[in-house]
Design an enzyme around this catalytic site. Structure first.
Site, PDB file in Angstrom:
ATOM      1  N   CYS A 213      -7.840  -1.527   4.507  1.00  0.00           N
ATOM      2  CA  CYS A 213      -7.735  -2.643   5.466  1.00  0.00           C
ATOM      3  C   CYS A 213      -9.063  -2.971   6.121  1.00  0.00           C
ATOM      4  O   CYS A 213      -9.300  -4.104   6.516  1.00  0.00           O
ATOM      5  CB  CYS A 213      -6.770  -2.303   6.593  1.00  0.00           C
ATOM      6  SG  CYS A 213      -5.199  -1.728   6.046  1.00  0.00           S
TER       7      CYS A 213
ATOM      8  N   LYS B 112     -15.180  -8.760   9.028  1.00  0.00           N
ATOM      9  CA  LYS B 112     -14.174  -9.630   8.410  1.00  0.00           C
ATOM     10  C   LYS B 112     -14.779 -10.971   7.993  1.00  0.00           C
ATOM     11  O   LYS B 112     -14.229 -11.666   7.159  1.00  0.00           O
ATOM     12  CB  LYS B 112     -12.989  -9.838   9.354  1.00  0.00           C
ATOM     13  CG  LYS B 112     -12.049  -8.641   9.438  1.00  0.00           C
ATOM     14  CD  LYS B 112     -11.157  -8.506   8.200  1.00  0.00           C
ATOM     15  CE  LYS B 112     -10.236  -7.290   8.334  1.00  0.00           C
ATOM     16  NZ  LYS B 112      -9.543  -6.994   7.053  1.00  0.00           N
TER      17      LYS B 112
ATOM     18  N   CYS C 242      -9.556  -0.806  15.384  1.00  0.00           N
ATOM     19  CA  CYS C 242      -9.889  -2.229  15.585  1.00  0.00           C
ATOM     20  C   CYS C 242      -9.866  -2.651  17.051  1.00  0.00           C
ATOM     21  O   CYS C 242     -10.526  -3.622  17.414  1.00  0.00           O
ATOM     22  CB  CYS C 242      -8.921  -3.107  14.811  1.00  0.00           C
ATOM     23  SG  CYS C 242      -8.646  -2.582  13.123  1.00  0.00           S
TER      24      CYS C 242
ATOM     25  N   GLU D 136     -14.124 -13.061  -4.799  1.00  0.00           N
ATOM     26  CA  GLU D 136     -12.896 -12.740  -5.541  1.00  0.00           C
ATOM     27  C   GLU D 136     -11.622 -13.073  -4.752  1.00  0.00           C
ATOM     28  O   GLU D 136     -10.540 -13.100  -5.324  1.00  0.00           O
ATOM     29  CB  GLU D 136     -12.899 -11.254  -5.953  1.00  0.00           C
ATOM     30  CG  GLU D 136     -12.825 -10.224  -4.826  1.00  0.00           C
ATOM     31  CD  GLU D 136     -14.195  -9.819  -4.257  1.00  0.00           C
ATOM     32  OE1 GLU D 136     -15.160 -10.617  -4.395  1.00  0.00           O
ATOM     33  OE2 GLU D 136     -14.292  -8.725  -3.663  1.00  0.00           O
TER      34      GLU D 136
ATOM     35  N   SER E 150      -7.099   2.103  -2.024  1.00  0.00           N
ATOM     36  CA  SER E 150      -5.902   1.343  -2.360  1.00  0.00           C
ATOM     37  C   SER E 150      -6.326  -0.019  -2.898  1.00  0.00           C
ATOM     38  O   SER E 150      -7.241  -0.653  -2.374  1.00  0.00           O
ATOM     39  CB  SER E 150      -5.050   1.158  -1.113  1.00  0.00           C
ATOM     40  OG  SER E 150      -4.101   0.132  -1.323  1.00  0.00           O
TER      41      SER E 150
ATOM     42  N   GLU F 299       2.257   1.641  -3.462  1.00  0.00           N
ATOM     43  CA  GLU F 299       1.166   2.129  -4.315  1.00  0.00           C
ATOM     44  C   GLU F 299       0.976   3.637  -4.117  1.00  0.00           C
ATOM     45  O   GLU F 299       0.821   4.390  -5.076  1.00  0.00           O
ATOM     46  CB  GLU F 299      -0.132   1.384  -3.962  1.00  0.00           C
ATOM     47  CG  GLU F 299      -1.293   1.759  -4.876  1.00  0.00           C
ATOM     48  CD  GLU F 299      -2.630   1.200  -4.395  1.00  0.00           C
ATOM     49  OE1 GLU F 299      -2.665   0.433  -3.408  1.00  0.00           O
ATOM     50  OE2 GLU F 299      -3.653   1.567  -5.008  1.00  0.00           O
TER      51      GLU F 299
ATOM     52  N   GLU G 148     -15.836 -10.145   4.602  1.00  0.00           N
ATOM     53  CA  GLU G 148     -14.676 -10.061   3.711  1.00  0.00           C
ATOM     54  C   GLU G 148     -14.153 -11.451   3.360  1.00  0.00           C
ATOM     55  O   GLU G 148     -13.852 -11.739   2.196  1.00  0.00           O
ATOM     56  CB  GLU G 148     -13.558  -9.227   4.354  1.00  0.00           C
ATOM     57  CG  GLU G 148     -12.359  -9.050   3.427  1.00  0.00           C
ATOM     58  CD  GLU G 148     -11.157  -8.396   4.094  1.00  0.00           C
ATOM     59  OE1 GLU G 148     -11.333  -7.435   4.861  1.00  0.00           O
ATOM     60  OE2 GLU G 148     -10.026  -8.864   3.843  1.00  0.00           O
TER      61      GLU G 148
ATOM     62  N   GLU H 148       0.839  -1.203   0.000  1.00  0.00           N
ATOM     63  CA  GLU H 148       0.000   0.000   0.000  1.00  0.00           C
ATOM     64  C   GLU H 148       0.876   1.256   0.000  1.00  0.00           C
ATOM     65  O   GLU H 148       0.537   2.255  -0.621  1.00  0.00           O
ATOM     66  CB  GLU H 148      -0.916  -0.028   1.232  1.00  0.00           C
ATOM     67  CG  GLU H 148      -2.036   0.975   1.193  1.00  0.00           C
ATOM     68  CD  GLU H 148      -3.131   0.677   2.223  1.00  0.00           C
ATOM     69  OE1 GLU H 148      -3.454  -0.499   2.444  1.00  0.00           O
ATOM     70  OE2 GLU H 148      -3.648   1.636   2.806  1.00  0.00           O
TER      71      GLU H 148
END
Lengths: 118, 418
Positions: B177, B236, B382, B244, B197, B157, B239, B154
């Protein structure tokens, strides 16, 4: 922290936004509300304090910069698994992704007259 | 329904579910007292009063980002989790042909100890690794390793975008994230998707690396690997189910559990957590730096990224790594970091989606002065995630002012209706 901390900042905020009857109740327990506010901030603050203390503790973490992690250096080394480096071809295949427009569901709810906050 | 660390878990996940069609949290109408605490903490409006008695409900998964702030703040324990993968994990641990892999997030180790009577914020990473081995995890890998890898990806990037921003990769760059935040952008600000990102989250990276690089390094058949993502977070779970995320040729993350579910498993296995001796993670995908562990808190990803960006942009060593200017308790924090041979790097850090909205609107209007923006859905980051051990002061007991206040609110609501 005393025993009577089972009301939190959110209760306080909620109270602030509701009717005068509630305000009168709050006025009778101002100390209580103040302590409660501190109590909730406390849990998050304690965990955050633990995080920064660990970051600065060489017994827990030898290095403090990602680029100094020896296993990260091994991963990206010239003869390593990701030898073409960060954002290189293989890194792109494995470590990068793409996202999807999911606004249709939200638009459908709004079209039904449901009020959302965003 | 099963009680795991004071949160009710409805059951095991059905096979091949589409996570977008699924509410990960829901309200138990029998327990809801219509106090409205969840309305306040929900920043998308996904949870609303329904019907005459004003009991709350997650209306539609399309508007919910699965952050679970409603759940961890409900005074009545009325909000439950729809799915738990704990049964699947126990089953995999018993199977001699399955290599069960642990992937715990940074924030888990700052709250897990609370379930065993340790003070809030105690770093229990070493005990956690020991407990995972006792439970039967064969490869104790750690998501902190891929937090470091995330910084490399990241951060690089970001440097590429700064050098040459483009239509497909504009500035500012947003962090990616936080799964609640990512779904929030996809659902509410799709026009800002190019600003996110493209780097996967640390857990997205660890799952993919575990079944490729990790399998090679440990001479393990990736088909036999079962990767367990252990998170302070309910989003999560969403996620982990994204179709994908299968770059390894397998499901990168097989299942996701929360800090609470790990605590439940450790207790169920009869492990005396407090007396465990510290153990390290298996290094190949387990060694980490301080830059990785601070991903657990609001401002941490930014600080870790700046520790890299400073050195790359200036060519100098960063001597004082404590970049306190971006450490954020809650709300929005902005900073301008002077980098020699480059100039100013403008950054913003926000937690809470109401704060995120403000920064999103600024970017949408083309008025954002920032290069890089870190967003976390949960206030404080978190460490305060929806999958963490509950704050003992949240649930009402037999007495206490929370109950009184909730009662008053209820009556007022009824009066307003009448």
């Amino acid at each position: 922290m005393s025993e009577n901390t089972d009301c939190t900042r959110r209760d306080f905020l909620k109270l602030a936004g509701t009717a005068a009857a509630v305000a009168a109740v709050a006025a009778t327990v101002p100390g209580m509300v103040g302590e409660a506010q501190a109590a909730e901030l406390d849990l998050v603050t304690k965990r955050q304090t633990g995080v920064y203390a660990a970051d600065a503790n060489p017994k827990l973490y030898k290095a403090r910069k990602s680029q100094e992690n020896p296993m990260v250096q091994k991963l990206y080394a010239k003869d390593g698994f990701l030898h073409d480096g960060p954002t290189g071809h293989k890194a792109h295949l494995l470590l990068h992704t793409h996202y999807f427009d999911r606004s249709a569901g939200v638009k459908a709810l709004k079209a039904k007259g449901i009020k959302l906050k965003a | 329904m099963q009680d795991m660390e004071k949160v009710m878990m409805k059951g095991s996940a059905p096979k091949n579910i589409d996570p977008t069609k699924f509410s990960f949290v829901q309200v138990d109408a029998a327990k809801c007292q219509a106090c409205g605490t969840c309305d306040d903490v929900c920043k998308t409006g996904a949870i609303q009063a329904v019907g005459k008695d004003e009991k709350r409900k997650v209306l539609d998964p399309a508007a919910c980002v699965n952050c679970g702030q409603c759940l961890v703040n409900c005074p009545y324990g009325a909000i439950y989790e729809e799915i738990s993968f704990v049964d699947e994990v126990f089953k995999a641990l018993k199977d001699p042909n399955t290599v069960v892999v642990s992937m715990p997030a940074p924030a888990v180790r700052y709250a897990l100890g609370e379930a065993f009577g340790l003070p809030a914020g105690t770093h229990v990473g070493g005990k956690m690794h020991a407990a995972l081995r006792k439970l039967g995890f064969k490869l104790v890998w750690d998501n902190e390793f891929t937090a470091d890898v995330t910084i490399m990806e990241e951060g690089t990037e970001l440097l590429n975008r700064v050098k040459k921003p483009s239509h497909g990769a504009p500035l500012p760059q947003f962090t990616s994230c936080c799964p609640g935040w990512v779904k929030f952008v996809e659902a509410f600000y799709p026009e800002l998707i190019p600003n996110l990102s493209s780097a996967k989250s640390p857990i997205g990276m660890l799952g993919a690396l575990a079944k490729t690089y990790g399998a090679k390094q440990t001479k393990t058949d990736p088909a036999k690997m079962f990767t367990v993502s252990i998170m302070p977070c309910i989003a999560k779970k969403y996620e982990g189910l994204r179709p994908e995320l299968a770059a390894s040729g397998y499901r990168d993350t097989d299942v996701t559990i929360t800090t609470r579910e790990l605590a439940y498993m450790i207790k169920k296995a009869g492990i005396d957590f407090k007396s465990l001796k510290d153990e390290a993670a298996d290094p190949i995908l387990g060694e980490a730096t301080g830059a990785a562990t601070i991903f657990a808190t609001s401002g941490g990803v930014m600080e870790a990224a700046l520790r890299l960006a400073y050195e790359v942009l200036s060519g100098d060593k960063l001597k004082d790594v404590d970049l306190k200017g971006v450490r954020a308790h809650e709300g929005i924090k902005t900073a301008s970091v002077d980098v020699p041979k480059f100039g100013k790097v403008n950054v913003a850090v926000a937690s809470g989606l109401d704060n995120a909205k403000k920064l999103c609107d600024e970017v949408k209007a083309g008025k954002s002065p920032h290069h890089f923006i870190e967003i976390m859905t949960c206030p404080g980051g978190c460490v305060n995630g929806g999958g963490q051990i509950l704050n003992p002061s949240v649930l009402v007991g037999d007495s206490g002012c929370r109950k009184v206040f909730a009662e008053i609110n209820k009556r007022l609501a009824m009066k307003a209706q009448a």
